[in-house]
Design an enzyme around this catalytic site. Structure first.
Site, PDB file in Angstrom:
ATOM      1  N   LYS A  82      -0.004  67.134  19.749  1.00 60.43           N
ATOM      2  CA  LYS A  82      -0.063  66.276  18.580  1.00 60.43           C
ATOM      3  C   LYS A  82       0.029  64.815  19.029  1.00 60.43           C
ATOM      4  O   LYS A  82       0.545  64.573  20.110  1.00 60.43           O
ATOM      5  CB  LYS A  82       1.053  66.620  17.595  1.00 60.43           C
ATOM      6  CG  LYS A  82       2.464  66.485  18.204  1.00 60.43           C
ATOM      7  CD  LYS A  82       3.440  65.743  17.344  1.00 60.43           C
ATOM      8  CE  LYS A  82       3.345  64.279  17.444  1.00 60.43           C
ATOM      9  NZ  LYS A  82       4.532  63.517  17.763  1.00 60.43           N
ATOM     10  N   HIS A 142       6.030  67.203  12.541  1.00 62.39           N
ATOM     11  CA  HIS A 142       7.318  67.910  12.607  1.00 62.39           C
ATOM     12  C   HIS A 142       7.927  68.116  11.214  1.00 62.39           C
ATOM     13  O   HIS A 142       8.351  69.210  10.861  1.00 62.39           O
ATOM     14  CB  HIS A 142       8.324  67.142  13.467  1.00 62.39           C
ATOM     15  CG  HIS A 142       7.824  66.828  14.850  1.00 62.39           C
ATOM     16  ND1 HIS A 142       6.954  67.645  15.523  1.00 62.39           N
ATOM     17  CD2 HIS A 142       8.092  65.795  15.693  1.00 62.39           C
ATOM     18  CE1 HIS A 142       6.704  67.114  16.716  1.00 62.39           C
ATOM     19  NE2 HIS A 142       7.380  65.992  16.840  1.00 62.39           N
ATOM     20  N   LYS A 157      13.761  55.723  14.057  1.00 59.27           N
ATOM     21  CA  LYS A 157      14.279  55.453  15.408  1.00 59.27           C
ATOM     22  C   LYS A 157      15.408  54.429  15.296  1.00 59.27           C
ATOM     23  O   LYS A 157      15.494  53.695  14.332  1.00 59.27           O
ATOM     24  CB  LYS A 157      13.168  54.925  16.295  1.00 59.27           C
ATOM     25  CG  LYS A 157      12.036  55.949  16.466  1.00 59.27           C
ATOM     26  CD  LYS A 157      11.439  55.898  17.839  1.00 59.27           C
ATOM     27  CE  LYS A 157      10.328  56.914  18.000  1.00 59.27           C
ATOM     28  NZ  LYS A 157      10.735  58.137  18.692  1.00 59.27           N
ATOM     29  N   LYS A 193      11.296  75.256  18.677  1.00 59.46           N
ATOM     30  CA  LYS A 193      12.765  75.177  18.682  1.00 59.46           C
ATOM     31  C   LYS A 193      13.355  76.433  18.061  1.00 59.46           C
ATOM     32  O   LYS A 193      12.905  76.890  17.004  1.00 59.46           O
ATOM     33  CB  LYS A 193      13.234  73.925  17.918  1.00 59.46           C
ATOM     34  CG  LYS A 193      12.874  72.620  18.631  1.00 59.46           C
ATOM     35  CD  LYS A 193      13.462  71.415  17.940  1.00 59.46           C
ATOM     36  CE  LYS A 193      12.861  70.125  18.485  1.00 59.46           C
ATOM     37  NZ  LYS A 193      13.589  69.550  19.593  1.00 59.46           N
ATOM     38  N   ASP A 222       3.620  59.766  13.586  1.00 56.77           N
ATOM     39  CA  ASP A 222       4.247  60.347  14.777  1.00 56.77           C
ATOM     40  C   ASP A 222       5.095  61.573  14.424  1.00 56.77           C
ATOM     41  O   ASP A 222       5.121  62.543  15.170  1.00 56.77           O
ATOM     42  CB  ASP A 222       5.110  59.280  15.461  1.00 56.77           C
ATOM     43  CG  ASP A 222       5.718  59.758  16.770  1.00 56.77           C
ATOM     44  OD1 ASP A 222       5.046  60.534  17.478  1.00 56.77           O
ATOM     45  OD2 ASP A 222       6.851  59.360  17.089  1.00 56.77           O
ATOM     46  N   HIS A 227       5.878  70.674  18.961  1.00 56.30           N
ATOM     47  CA  HIS A 227       6.971  71.309  19.708  1.00 56.30           C
ATOM     48  C   HIS A 227       8.148  71.703  18.823  1.00 56.30           C
ATOM     49  O   HIS A 227       8.978  72.503  19.217  1.00 56.30           O
ATOM     50  CB  HIS A 227       7.399  70.449  20.897  1.00 56.30           C
ATOM     51  CG  HIS A 227       8.259  69.276  20.551  1.00 56.30           C
ATOM     52  ND1 HIS A 227       7.754  68.096  20.098  1.00 56.30           N
ATOM     53  CD2 HIS A 227       9.606  69.100  20.591  1.00 56.30           C
ATOM     54  CE1 HIS A 227       8.742  67.239  19.877  1.00 56.30           C
ATOM     55  NE2 HIS A 227       9.889  67.829  20.163  1.00 56.30           N
ATOM     56  N   GLU A 270      16.685  59.616  15.153  1.00 54.62           N
ATOM     57  CA  GLU A 270      16.803  59.431  16.615  1.00 54.62           C
ATOM     58  C   GLU A 270      17.567  58.151  16.889  1.00 54.62           C
ATOM     59  O   GLU A 270      17.387  57.164  16.161  1.00 54.62           O
ATOM     60  CB  GLU A 270      15.416  59.311  17.233  1.00 54.62           C
ATOM     61  CG  GLU A 270      14.594  60.569  17.133  1.00 54.62           C
ATOM     62  CD  GLU A 270      13.273  60.395  17.848  1.00 54.62           C
ATOM     63  OE1 GLU A 270      13.179  60.817  19.007  1.00 54.62           O
ATOM     64  OE2 GLU A 270      12.357  59.798  17.271  1.00 54.62           O
ATOM     65  N   ARG A 300      -5.604  60.993  38.477  1.00 52.16           N
ATOM     66  CA  ARG A 300      -6.299  60.006  39.309  1.00 52.16           C
ATOM     67  C   ARG A 300      -5.346  59.468  40.362  1.00 52.16           C
ATOM     68  O   ARG A 300      -4.831  58.365  40.246  1.00 52.16           O
ATOM     69  CB  ARG A 300      -6.818  58.886  38.413  1.00 52.16           C
ATOM     70  CG  ARG A 300      -7.985  58.134  39.027  1.00 52.16           C
ATOM     71  CD  ARG A 300      -8.587  57.188  38.051  1.00 52.16           C
ATOM     72  NE  ARG A 300      -7.552  56.473  37.323  1.00 52.16           N
ATOM     73  CZ  ARG A 300      -7.745  55.835  36.182  1.00 52.16           C
ATOM     74  NH1 ARG A 300      -8.917  55.850  35.619  1.00 52.16           N
ATOM     75  NH2 ARG A 300      -6.767  55.188  35.578  1.00 52.16           N
TER      76      ARG A 300
END
Ligand code: BG6
Length: 513
Positions: free
Chosen positions: A176, A268, A366, A210, A263, A206, A244, A68
């Site tokens: 995902k 994963h 995280k 890897k 998540d 993803h 992470e 948009r």
């Protein structure tokens, strides 16, 4: 859909029997919805550039953005160029970009705008003549899941979703998370299936793109060494970690509604578990590989005491990399008093003859001390040690550690005699490092997966059975956690204390990667 009706030219480079040869897709358009978003800018467009740079885009390739914005092709080309310059894996080369730039197109519009989708349709038709895309198109939904129904409806209405052997293929790529629980993932699935044939649906996790994750299959099934000990006779436990150091990176809207389990654990980590635990597939085609993953995902058992064997945490302010960082609740956009977890750990079992009794510990978080993903297979202690006790105080369990990222490679930890006249056994490491063993660098996950979408190779894409089996594992956790408050942990530390207590309860400790 009107034209789009040319037969795709046979690709002389494509010989499915020799998988060492580079495979170049048929001429096609990659249509990206949500092209101004983070994923498109940081991953998808750079991956397109990298493929172009490696000579893996077909002649007759078009990158078509839809968003948009009151933009023309030139505006989008500028955004795409910047994205490639900033985030591509391979060196930015003007001549490569010039070739790609000629094929960067843009259609402005919102998802509820019929005219915009009619325009998109017409653009694709025109691109057959101008760029020879031969009627082939992949539609990448890089948009919030709430917008899927609208876009899918538009693709159905305009008949852009109709694959036809003669008129060209049409594929859809869905990111995902696929839904937020089992019922919603089923709903999403039937929606996608009502528009595209199952064969043309590519679900992206993803992690499967890897290199190190694919190497798990090579490690296990191309060697004789590991398979005989890959079972409950020899394995004490398996630890799968995805840590992470970053926080939620401005994604509060998405993250606060999801949390670490939805998540990362649901997709994963369960995929890593499935590849670690599955039986040897009869071949490496998509169906055979998935058949084995299905068996494992359906054989997962949750601990009987969820209180003792699951942990959720939320990061507080702290220090990371010499910098003071905010706590989760102070991140922009996070609702006051949010109880979303940014750390999750769980002990799972696998009810098969190979794995019965072996705990699989999964954790993700995280704002942990560093970014690291690894799978550690921890072996049992030798049943008898013909040494005095003091000789082996420094000896831990043997471990095989698959380092998914960074420092991609594999480490084997075992005991060795320390030099000298005394008998002292210490733990040492034997290391395989991608960076030194191979001269080529690994492609980015999205580079590999985008190429596979365009090639129509579904081997590295989970199907809906995997997705639904994974939700069946996560839903009971989410229900158990509902109404509870996550345990705080300081940014820069390895998660909440409860995570250590969970392993201590079983007489084990987490590896410090
Ligand atoms: C995504 C998650 O799937 O994976 C993110 O949504 C996470 O929260 C990311 O940061 C990590 O990916 P990678 O490849 O950097 O490990």
């Amino acid at each position: 859909m009107g034209r789009f009706d040319e037969v795709a030219a046979p690709n002389p480079l494509r010989d499915p029997r020799d998988r060492r040869l580079p495979r170049v897709p048929d001429p096609c358009a990659l249509v990206v919805f949500g092209v101004t978003g983070d994923l498109a800018r940081k991953k998808l467009i750079p991956a397109v550039y990298d493929l172009g740079n490696r000579g893996l885009l077909p002649p007759g390739f078009v990158l078509l953005g839809f968003a948009r914005r009151d933009w023309g092709d030139g505006d989008f080309e500028q955004l795409a160029r910047k994205a490639a310059e900033q985030h591509a894996r391979t060196e930015f080369r003007e001549d490569v970009w010039r070739r790609i730039a000629d094929s960067v197109k843009f259609v402005p519009g919102s998802f509820d705008d019929d005219n915009a989708f009619d325009q998109l349709y017409q653009t694709l038709v025109d691109l057959e003549d101008s760029h020879g895309i031969a009627g082939n198109a992949a539609f990448y939904l890089s948009i919030p899941p709430a917008a899927f129904p609208l876009v899918l409806k538009q693709l159905a209405r305009t008949r852009m979703a109709d694959s036809d052997e003669r008129a060209g293929w049409r594929r859809v790529v869905v990111e995902k998370p696929f839904g937020h629980d089992l019922p919603s993932s089923k709903e999403l699935n039937s929606l996608v299936d009502s528009v595209f044939t199952a064969h043309d649906v590519f679900r992206i996790d993803h992690y499967l793109g890897k290199e190190t994750v694919q190497n798990l299959l090579a490690l296990r099934f191309a060697n004789t060494l590991f398979e005989p000990v890959w079972n409950s006779n020899f394995v004490d436990s398996v630890q799968i970690t995805m840590a992470e150091d970053v926080g939620i990176e401005g994604r509060a809207g998405f993250y606060d509604a999801a949390g670490a389990a939805r998540d990362v654990l649901q997709n994963h980590l369960l995929q890593l578990l499935a590849l670690t635990a599955m039986e040897e597939p009869v071949s490496f085609d998509a169906d055979s590989l998935r058949a084995e993953k299905h068996k494992i995902l359906n054989a997962i058992s949750l601990p009987s005491d969820l209180g003792a064997h699951t942990v959720r945490g939320q990061y507080q302010q702290g220090w990371l990399g010499g910098q003071r960082v905010k706590g989760y609740l102070a991140e922009e956009g996070v609702p006051e008093g949010s109880t979303t977890e940014t750390y999750a750990a769980v002990r799972l079992g696998i009810e098969t003859r190979r794995w019965a009794g072996v705990p699989f510990y999964l954790r993700t978080g995280k704002r942990l001390p560093r970014r690291v993903t690894e799978i550690a297979v921890v072996f049992k202690r030798a049943p008898h040690l013909p040494f005095t006790k003091t000789d082996t105080v420094e000896l831990g369990n043997n471990q095989l550690v698959v380092r998914v990222q960074p420092d991609e490679g594999i480490t084997l930890r075992f005991g060795s005699k320390a030099p000298g006249s005394a008998m002292e056994i210490r733990e040492v490491s034997m290391d395989f490092l991608y960076g030194t063993a191979f001269t080529e660098s690994s492609p980015e996950a999205y580079e590999r997966l985008l190429l596979d979408v365009l090639l129509g190779d579904k081997t590295l894409f989970p199907d809906h059975v995997e997705v639904e089996a994974s939700w069946s594992v996560i839903d009971p956790l989410e229900q158990f956690w509902q109404g509870t408050t996550p345990e705080p942990y300081r940014s820069g530390e390895w998660g909440p204390q409860g995570a250590d207590a969970m392993l201590a309860h079983d007489g084990r400790t987490w590896r410090r990667p």
